[in-house]
Design an enzyme around this catalytic site. Structure first.
Site, mmCIF file in Angstrom:
data_model
loop_
_atom_site.group_PDB
_atom_site.id
_atom_site.type_symbol
_atom_site.label_atom_id
_atom_site.label_comp_id
_atom_site.label_asym_id
_atom_site.label_seq_id
_atom_site.Cartn_x
_atom_site.Cartn_y
_atom_site.Cartn_z
ATOM 1 N N ASP A 1 0.948 -1.342 0.123
ATOM 2 C CA ASP A 1 0.047 0.012 -0.043
ATOM 3 C C ASP A 1 0.755 1.084 0.043
ATOM 4 O OD1 ASP A 1 0.738 -0.280 2.683
ATOM 5 O OD2 ASP A 1 -1.109 0.388 3.421
ATOM 6 N N TYR B 1 3.042 4.950 0.740
ATOM 7 C CA TYR B 1 3.763 5.397 2.112
ATOM 8 C C TYR B 1 2.514 6.156 2.522
ATOM 9 C CZ TYR B 1 8.079 4.244 -0.314
ATOM 10 O OH TYR B 1 9.105 3.398 -0.908
ATOM 11 N N HIS C 1 11.405 -8.593 0.783
ATOM 12 C CA HIS C 1 10.891 -7.092 0.625
ATOM 13 C C HIS C 1 12.303 -6.371 0.999
ATOM 14 C CE1 HIS C 1 9.017 -3.282 1.675
ATOM 15 N NE2 HIS C 1 7.809 -3.920 0.976
ATOM 16 N N PHE D 1 6.393 2.194 -4.114
ATOM 17 C CA PHE D 1 7.916 2.451 -3.789
ATOM 18 C C PHE D 1 8.329 3.696 -4.126
ATOM 19 C CE2 PHE D 1 7.822 -2.372 -4.095
ATOM 20 C CZ PHE D 1 7.913 -2.555 -2.913
#
Length: 251
Positions: free
Chosen positions: A94, A96, A215, A107
């Site tokens: 989701d 920031y 991640h 990202f």
């Protein structure tokens, strides 16, 4: 970059709506969020569905209750990267949730915004993999405009509350987007960074390439079994794309 010169079918933003940089969502107005023409039918079908209507009601209620929601235009990834142009999919979770960060691309942050830790590790691995040279420092728009779909599975979030809009309906849309991409014959690279993304990409057909790693967050980027730093995904994607006649991405 002149997208028309690159032959993209992406619609230009509506008058008075510049490219989103920083800020918050002010209203649920999907008719004011341009998307590329070949995404339009899928998006409109979702918005008219029960899941889409429930999501709209939820977001409107949260806005009316004073919630600060990011990003200012949730569908921007589908505006910058047309379905026909997708060569690589990078799947996030989701947006920031800090002020001025989310811009609608997984990202990525608005130009001039300090890179959050996950993005710093992505750019660190890009440099390690490909060598020092010109490349993004914050916004990843240049990737999007080359056919890299930077897609979160949930497209809005409330300030300071990660995953606050999870399970509210966005996943129905993003699952349809992933299915449309996986069903295409065009060879496509899917990057699954972390358990969440890997679960969403568990059934990528064999004519595509799935690259998996931890991640890029500081908690997992250097840990086994598949550390993100050192994964070599950028060079691996380019080698595979070139071998399949789809060119390379200027990362």
């Amino acid at each position: 970059m002149n997208r028309a010169r690159r032959g993209q079918t992406t619609q230009l933003p509506l008058e008075g709506w510049p490219r989103p940089a920083a800020g918050a969502l002010t209203a649920w107005e999907p008719e004011r969020w341009p998307v590329a023409a070949d995404w339009r039918r899928l998006v409109d079908g979702f918005l008219a569905s029960a899941a889409g209507l429930e999501l709209a009601a939820f977001v409107r209620a949260r806005l009316a209750g004073g919630a600060v929601i990011y990003p200012p235009r949730p569908l921007w990834a589908l505006e910058l990267t047309a379905l026909a142009q997708v060569r690589v999919v990078i799947l996030g979770q989701d947006p920031y949730h800090g002020p001025g960060q989310a811009q609608g691309l997984a990202f990525s942050v608005a130009p001039g915004t300090p890179a959050p830790p996950s993005l710093r590790n992505i750019l660190r691995e890009r440099e390690r993999d490909l060598g020092a040279g010109p490349g993004p420092k914050d916004s990843l728009c240049s990737w999007s405009e080359q056919g890299v779909l930077l897609l979160n599975t949930v497209l809005t979030v409330e300030q300071g509350q990660p995953a606050s809009h999870s399970g509210k309906g966005w996943e129905v849309l993003t699952c349809k987007i992933l299915a449309a991409l996986q069903d295409r014959p065009e060879p496509t690279v899917f990057m699954g960074w972390g358990a969440h993304a890997q679960a969403q990409l568990a059934r990528v057909p064999a004519h595509h390439l799935l690259l998996s790693a931890n991640h890029p967050s500081p908690l997992s980027a250097l840990r086994p079994p598949r550390p993100f730093v050192g994964c070599g995904h950028f060079s691996a994607a380019n080698a595979w794309l070139q071998a399949h006649g789809r060119g390379v991405v200027s990362w």
